[in-house]
Design a protein around this motif. Structure first.
Motif, mmCIF file in Angstrom:
data_model
loop_
_atom_site.group_PDB
_atom_site.id
_atom_site.type_symbol
_atom_site.label_atom_id
_atom_site.label_comp_id
_atom_site.label_asym_id
_atom_site.label_seq_id
_atom_site.Cartn_x
_atom_site.Cartn_y
_atom_site.Cartn_z
ATOM 1 N N UNK A 62 0.834 -1.208 0.000
ATOM 2 C CA UNK A 62 0.000 0.000 0.000
ATOM 3 C C UNK A 62 0.871 1.261 0.000
ATOM 4 N N UNK A 63 1.989 1.207 0.729
ATOM 5 C CA UNK A 63 2.917 2.347 0.752
ATOM 6 C C UNK A 63 3.591 2.494 -0.614
ATOM 7 N N UNK A 64 3.999 1.369 -1.208
ATOM 8 C CA UNK A 64 4.611 1.403 -2.536
ATOM 9 C C UNK A 64 3.686 2.054 -3.558
ATOM 10 N N UNK A 65 2.387 1.791 -3.435
ATOM 11 C CA UNK A 65 1.404 2.331 -4.368
ATOM 12 C C UNK A 65 0.906 3.711 -3.938
ATOM 13 N N UNK A 66 1.510 4.246 -2.874
ATOM 14 C CA UNK A 66 1.186 5.597 -2.385
ATOM 15 C C UNK A 66 -0.267 5.702 -1.917
ATOM 16 N N UNK A 67 -0.782 4.620 -1.337
ATOM 17 C CA UNK A 67 -2.148 4.621 -0.809
ATOM 18 C C UNK A 67 -2.181 4.918 0.683
ATOM 19 N N UNK A 68 -1.027 4.805 1.333
ATOM 20 C CA UNK A 68 -0.920 5.125 2.753
ATOM 21 C C UNK A 68 0.007 6.328 2.911
ATOM 22 N N UNK A 69 -0.381 7.265 3.752
ATOM 23 C CA UNK A 69 0.512 8.388 4.035
ATOM 24 C C UNK A 69 1.695 7.937 4.883
ATOM 25 N N UNK A 70 1.423 6.980 5.794
ATOM 26 C CA UNK A 70 2.461 6.589 6.749
ATOM 27 C C UNK A 70 2.168 5.199 7.305
ATOM 28 N N UNK A 71 3.235 4.465 7.576
ATOM 29 C CA UNK A 71 3.134 3.201 8.298
ATOM 30 C C UNK A 71 3.977 3.317 9.557
ATOM 31 N N UNK A 72 3.525 2.711 10.646
ATOM 32 C CA UNK A 72 4.261 2.756 11.907
ATOM 33 C C UNK A 72 4.290 1.352 12.487
ATOM 34 N N UNK A 73 5.482 0.765 12.518
ATOM 35 C CA UNK A 73 5.587 -0.599 13.006
ATOM 36 C C UNK A 73 7.023 -0.886 13.440
ATOM 37 N N UNK A 74 7.264 -2.123 13.847
ATOM 38 C CA UNK A 74 8.605 -2.514 14.292
ATOM 39 C C UNK A 74 9.503 -2.701 13.078
ATOM 40 N N UNK A 75 10.764 -2.389 13.268
ATOM 41 C CA UNK A 75 11.709 -2.286 12.158
ATOM 42 C C UNK A 75 11.682 -3.509 11.251
ATOM 43 N N UNK A 76 11.561 -3.236 9.949
ATOM 44 C CA UNK A 76 11.516 -4.278 8.926
ATOM 45 C C UNK A 76 12.896 -4.376 8.294
ATOM 46 N N UNK A 77 13.513 -5.563 8.299
ATOM 47 C CA UNK A 77 14.906 -5.680 7.844
ATOM 48 C C UNK A 77 15.131 -5.385 6.364
ATOM 49 N N UNK A 78 14.220 -5.819 5.489
ATOM 50 C CA UNK A 78 14.422 -5.621 4.057
ATOM 51 C C UNK A 78 13.224 -4.875 3.476
ATOM 52 N N UNK A 79 13.514 -3.759 2.797
ATOM 53 C CA UNK A 79 12.448 -2.914 2.270
ATOM 54 C C UNK A 79 12.518 -2.811 0.752
ATOM 55 N N UNK A 80 11.361 -2.653 0.090
ATOM 56 C CA UNK A 80 11.366 -2.349 -1.350
ATOM 57 C C UNK A 80 12.034 -1.005 -1.583
ATOM 58 N N UNK A 81 12.573 -0.806 -2.775
ATOM 59 C CA UNK A 81 13.309 0.435 -3.070
ATOM 60 C C UNK A 81 12.425 1.679 -3.001
ATOM 61 N N UNK A 82 11.099 1.496 -3.170
ATOM 62 C CA UNK A 82 10.208 2.653 -3.158
ATOM 63 C C UNK A 82 9.851 3.126 -1.749
ATOM 64 N N UNK A 83 10.250 2.361 -0.731
ATOM 65 C CA UNK A 83 9.841 2.663 0.638
ATOM 66 C C UNK A 83 11.003 3.214 1.461
ATOM 67 N N UNK A 84 10.771 4.335 2.127
ATOM 68 C CA UNK A 84 11.773 4.945 3.017
ATOM 69 C C UNK A 84 11.393 4.690 4.467
ATOM 70 N N UNK A 85 12.395 4.771 5.338
ATOM 71 C CA UNK A 85 12.204 4.468 6.763
ATOM 72 C C UNK A 85 12.775 5.590 7.625
ATOM 73 N N UNK A 86 12.101 5.875 8.733
ATOM 74 C CA UNK A 86 12.625 6.826 9.713
ATOM 75 C C UNK A 86 12.519 6.206 11.099
ATOM 76 N N UNK A 87 13.661 6.051 11.784
ATOM 77 C CA UNK A 87 13.660 5.504 13.139
ATOM 78 C C UNK A 87 12.942 6.473 14.086
ATOM 79 N N UNK A 88 12.066 5.928 14.923
ATOM 80 C CA UNK A 88 11.264 6.748 15.826
ATOM 81 C C UNK A 88 11.636 6.540 17.290
ATOM 82 N N UNK A 89 11.683 5.300 17.723
ATOM 83 C CA UNK A 89 11.918 5.031 19.143
ATOM 84 C C UNK A 89 12.285 3.564 19.314
ATOM 85 N N UNK A 90 12.630 3.201 20.529
ATOM 86 C CA UNK A 90 12.886 1.795 20.860
ATOM 87 C C UNK A 90 11.837 1.320 21.853
ATOM 88 N N UNK A 91 11.198 0.238 21.499
ATOM 89 C CA UNK A 91 10.155 -0.359 22.326
ATOM 90 C C UNK A 91 10.766 -1.341 23.318
#
Length: 315
Positions: A143-172
């Motif tokens: 959904x993020x790749x297709x620009x249908x979501x403004x933002x995703x918030x979840x636990x760190x994903x090790x491998x991402x598609x090239x169209x998706x960027x990541x920003x570290x937020x906090x440690x749980x």
């Protein structure tokens, strides 16, 4: 001489092409652009005539791009995205003037613990907007790749598609919760003591679908571990442990003041074992977008506020 395809190209048609490519569906494209399906069909006919290619063919699930369309999208996508960003950044960003509907997907752990607080922070800055929050699912990255979501918030994903960027937020730092009158009266117990009780655990897509956090920890220490109940809904987990002797590993950001029938119990494990990084995810083209930066800052603010609240002696 080869035909100059850029000459006389209507940039509005190019925008339709990009949305069609991402949506692969006439109806969804029309909805994104706030026009009728016949208008999209007419634009596609013009695009086909201009490029001399079918561009999209019908399949049972929607539309499939031709090899020419795939090559066109991949070739001009970076330039088009930079142009889109440059044009949109001309206007000064003012959250109070926004009237958008924000689509945000959160891990069920985080949806339960900070979802309402994030919504209130968004409303404080952008009162004219609407917010739709979804549980993070197996297709959220798509959904993020297709620009249908403004933002995703979840636990760190090790491998991402090239169209998706990541920003570290906090440690749980996960905590375990039990009912107030749980037979174990201690505030801190060993793994072997914890193994005497059944566990309730959340099912979180792309993270612990196959194996829970506790399963890995107990297996590493050669201890039996019983998962008596699993659910995708945190509220169901909370209800179950309120009425049973089960233990539930849940987000450390959970506002325990909202659940007077529960208490936290520490399970003694090595430092860092229960720590997991949390990140936001968004389309690469939006990495410098003021809207994306604003949403990221609000997520950071929400986590910081929750951390401060948990430090309060009143909690």
């Amino acid at each position: 001489m080869a035909k100059n395809l850029f000459q006389n190209l209507d940039l509005n048609l190019l925008h339709v092409f990009f949305i069609l490519y991402r949506e692969r569906n006439m109806r969804l494209t029309a909805g994104r652009l706030f026009v009728s399906q016949p208008a999209i069909s007419k634009s596609l006919q013009k695009l086909r005539h201009h490029f001399g290619d079918e561009l999209f063919v019908k399949i049972p699930s929607g539309l499939e791009p031709t090899p020419f369309a795939v090559n066109l999208f991949q070739s001009i996508s970076p330039v088009y995205q930079d142009l889109e960003l440059a044009v949109n950044s001309v206007n000064e960003f003012d959250p109070a003037a926004l009237e958008d509907t924000f689509h945000i997907a959160l891990s069920p752990f985080l949806l339960n613990s900070i979802g309402s607080k994030l919504f209130l922070n968004i409303m404080a800055s952008a009162p004219k907007c609407n917010v739709q929050m979804y549980k993070w699912s197996t297709d959220s990255l798509s959904q993020i790749q297709q620009d249908r979501l403004h933002l995703g918030l979840t636990y760190q994903i090790p491998e991402l598609p090239s169209e998706v960027s990541e920003k570290y937020i906090s440690t749980e730092r996960f905590k375990c919760y039990v009912r107030k009158n749980h037979p174990c009266k201690k505030t801190s117990i060993s793994l072997s003591e914890a193994a005497q009780y059944d566990f309730a655990a959340i099912i979180a897509a792309d993270w612990n679908y196959q194996q829970t956090i506790a399963q890995g920890i107990f297996a590493k220490n050669n201890l039996d571990y019983r998962v008596k109940f699993r659910s995708e809904l945190p509220s169901t987990i909370l209800d179950v442990i309120s009425e049973t002797d089960m233990i539930a590993p849940l987000s450390g950001f959970l506002d325990i003041s909202h659940y007077p029938q529960l208490r936290a119990i520490k399970i003694n494990v090595d430092e860092g074992v229960l720590d997991y990084k949390i990140s936001t995810y968004f389309h690469y083209k939006n990495r410098q977008n003021p809207l994306t930066q604003w949403l990221n800052n609000l997520v950071l603010k929400t986590f910081e506020e929750q951390k401060q609240k948990q430090k309060s002696p009143l909690i």
